[in-house]
Scaffold this motif. Structure first.
Motif, PDB file in Angstrom:
ATOM      1  N   TYR A 185     -35.425   6.780   0.615  1.00 52.75           N
ATOM      2  CA  TYR A 185     -36.616   6.186  -0.003  1.00 52.75           C
ATOM      3  C   TYR A 185     -36.231   5.359  -1.230  1.00 52.75           C
ATOM      4  O   TYR A 185     -36.686   4.228  -1.409  1.00 52.75           O
ATOM      5  N   SER A 186     -35.367   5.902  -2.075  1.00 56.94           N
ATOM      6  CA  SER A 186     -34.961   5.199  -3.282  1.00 56.94           C
ATOM      7  C   SER A 186     -34.186   3.921  -2.948  1.00 56.94           C
ATOM      8  O   SER A 186     -34.389   2.875  -3.581  1.00 56.94           O
ATOM      9  N   ILE A 187     -33.314   3.992  -1.965  1.00 54.37           N
ATOM     10  CA  ILE A 187     -32.559   2.803  -1.550  1.00 54.37           C
ATOM     11  C   ILE A 187     -33.499   1.724  -1.034  1.00 54.37           C
ATOM     12  O   ILE A 187     -33.399   0.558  -1.428  1.00 54.37           O
ATOM     13  N   THR A 188     -34.426   2.103  -0.164  1.00 57.86           N
ATOM     14  CA  THR A 188     -35.315   1.088   0.405  1.00 57.86           C
ATOM     15  C   THR A 188     -36.315   0.563  -0.628  1.00 57.86           C
ATOM     16  O   THR A 188     -36.581  -0.641  -0.682  1.00 57.86           O
ATOM     17  N   TYR A 189     -36.868   1.452  -1.440  1.00 55.37           N
ATOM     18  CA  TYR A 189     -37.834   1.011  -2.456  1.00 55.37           C
ATOM     19  C   TYR A 189     -37.175   0.038  -3.426  1.00 55.37           C
ATOM     20  O   TYR A 189     -37.661  -1.073  -3.652  1.00 55.37           O
ATOM     21  N   ASN A 190     -36.071   0.457  -4.025  1.00 51.35           N
ATOM     22  CA  ASN A 190     -35.405  -0.388  -5.021  1.00 51.35           C
ATOM     23  C   ASN A 190     -34.750  -1.614  -4.385  1.00 51.35           C
ATOM     24  O   ASN A 190     -34.701  -2.676  -4.998  1.00 51.35           O
ATOM     25  N   GLY A 191     -34.276  -1.480  -3.165  1.00 45.53           N
ATOM     26  CA  GLY A 191     -33.685  -2.612  -2.467  1.00 45.53           C
ATOM     27  C   GLY A 191     -34.693  -3.697  -2.141  1.00 45.53           C
ATOM     28  O   GLY A 191     -34.343  -4.882  -2.075  1.00 45.53           O
ATOM     29  N   THR A 192     -35.962  -3.314  -1.986  1.00 45.39           N
ATOM     30  CA  THR A 192     -37.015  -4.276  -1.657  1.00 45.39           C
ATOM     31  C   THR A 192     -37.122  -5.381  -2.691  1.00 45.39           C
ATOM     32  O   THR A 192     -37.388  -6.529  -2.362  1.00 45.39           O
ATOM     33  N   TYR A 193     -36.904  -5.045  -3.956  1.00 43.53           N
ATOM     34  CA  TYR A 193     -36.982  -6.085  -4.984  1.00 43.53           C
ATOM     35  C   TYR A 193     -35.615  -6.452  -5.566  1.00 43.53           C
ATOM     36  O   TYR A 193     -35.396  -7.590  -5.979  1.00 43.53           O
ATOM     37  N   MET A 194     -34.674  -5.515  -5.577  1.00 45.15           N
ATOM     38  CA  MET A 194     -33.378  -5.814  -6.182  1.00 45.15           C
ATOM     39  C   MET A 194     -32.521  -6.731  -5.303  1.00 45.15           C
ATOM     40  O   MET A 194     -31.804  -7.591  -5.830  1.00 45.15           O
ATOM     41  N   LEU A 195     -32.576  -6.574  -3.998  1.00 47.51           N
ATOM     42  CA  LEU A 195     -31.782  -7.447  -3.121  1.00 47.51           C
ATOM     43  C   LEU A 195     -32.233  -8.908  -3.244  1.00 47.51           C
ATOM     44  O   LEU A 195     -31.392  -9.792  -3.445  1.00 47.51           O
ATOM     45  N   PRO A 196     -33.547  -9.203  -3.156  1.00 49.77           N
ATOM     46  CA  PRO A 196     -33.958 -10.600  -3.377  1.00 49.77           C
ATOM     47  C   PRO A 196     -33.587 -11.109  -4.772  1.00 49.77           C
ATOM     48  O   PRO A 196     -33.178 -12.271  -4.924  1.00 49.77           O
ATOM     49  N   GLU A 197     -33.717 -10.261  -5.790  1.00 50.06           N
ATOM     50  CA  GLU A 197     -33.317 -10.667  -7.151  1.00 50.06           C
ATOM     51  C   GLU A 197     -31.829 -11.029  -7.180  1.00 50.06           C
ATOM     52  O   GLU A 197     -31.448 -12.031  -7.781  1.00 50.06           O
ATOM     53  N   LEU A 198     -31.003 -10.230  -6.526  1.00 49.80           N
ATOM     54  CA  LEU A 198     -29.570 -10.491  -6.497  1.00 49.80           C
ATOM     55  C   LEU A 198     -29.283 -11.819  -5.798  1.00 49.80           C
ATOM     56  O   LEU A 198     -28.518 -12.638  -6.320  1.00 49.80           O
ATOM     57  N   VAL A 199     -29.892 -12.054  -4.652  1.00 52.91           N
ATOM     58  CA  VAL A 199     -29.648 -13.280  -3.893  1.00 52.91           C
ATOM     59  C   VAL A 199     -30.124 -14.504  -4.674  1.00 52.91           C
ATOM     60  O   VAL A 199     -29.376 -15.480  -4.848  1.00 52.91           O
ATOM     61  N   ILE A 200     -31.349 -14.458  -5.176  1.00 47.09           N
ATOM     62  CA  ILE A 200     -31.910 -15.601  -5.906  1.00 47.09           C
ATOM     63  C   ILE A 200     -31.101 -15.890  -7.169  1.00 47.09           C
ATOM     64  O   ILE A 200     -30.746 -17.037  -7.450  1.00 47.09           O
ATOM     65  N   THR A 201     -30.794 -14.847  -7.928  1.00 43.41           N
ATOM     66  CA  THR A 201     -30.031 -15.023  -9.164  1.00 43.41           C
ATOM     67  C   THR A 201     -28.646 -15.589  -8.885  1.00 43.41           C
ATOM     68  O   THR A 201     -28.182 -16.494  -9.587  1.00 43.41           O
TER      69      THR A 201
END
Length: 174
Positions: free
Chosen positions: A140-156
């Motif tokens: 749950y923590s991986i998917t929840y936090n990944g939902t916004y952190m992965l796009p932030e990582l890619v965009i940044t």
């Protein structure tokens, strides 16, 4: 001009810019976290310019401001420590990587990925009660936090790659 004064002024400017960008939200998660207009980028640029020590300090100050100005929520001192101070502070790890555009992008990936790891740990240790019934808190923590952190990582990372040559020219003139 004195190098300490320059680093202090740049730190304040980058923290202020990051804070302003954090208010431009593309997507907001229901229990905290969001995809923003590259709000972590100024901190990463600062860290790649001035190193890990200065980067960690600026990133932690930014984390405290995020808590204070964005209506941060904390269930305990531990959640403040993990979700704001340490997780945002992890962005300062980008300071280990400097010198050129590719190293700066690697620094951004390391800093943002480290922030993600801290958030996942916090999710498992402190926020597990929010996991849907029967769902593993780690997943749950991986998917929840990944939902916004992965796009932030890619965009940044993409924006950093595109603007770094101009940033590099500016800092070499100073």
């Amino acid at each position: 001009m004195d190098k300490k004064l320059i680093t202090l002024v740049e730190s304040g400017l980058m923290i202020a810019l990051a804070t302003i960008l954090s208010y431009i939200k593309i997507f907001d998660m229901p229990q905290g976290g969001s995809i923003t207009a590259v709000s972590m980028l100024p901190i990463i640029l600062y860290a790649t310019r001035w190193g890990v020590r200065n980067g960690l300090l600026a990133a932690m100050v930014y984390g405290v401001l995020q808590f204070l100005l964005q209506g941060g929520f904390s269930i305990s001192p531990w959640s403040f420590l993990l979700d704001y101070l340490i997780s945002f502070g992890a962005l300062g790890l980008a300071g280990f990587f400097h010198g050129n555009r590719n190293k700066a992008v690697i620094g951004a990936i390391v800093g943002i990925a480290s922030r993600f790891v801290v958030l996942v740990i916090s999710g498992v240790l402190l926020w597990a009660a929010y996991a849907p019934k029967g769902m593993n808190p780690l997943w749950y923590s991986i998917t929840y936090n990944g939902t916004y952190m992965l796009p932030e990582l890619v965009i940044t990372s993409i924006v950093l790659y595109l603007i770094y040559p101009q940033f590099d020219k500016i800092i070499k003139h100073n």
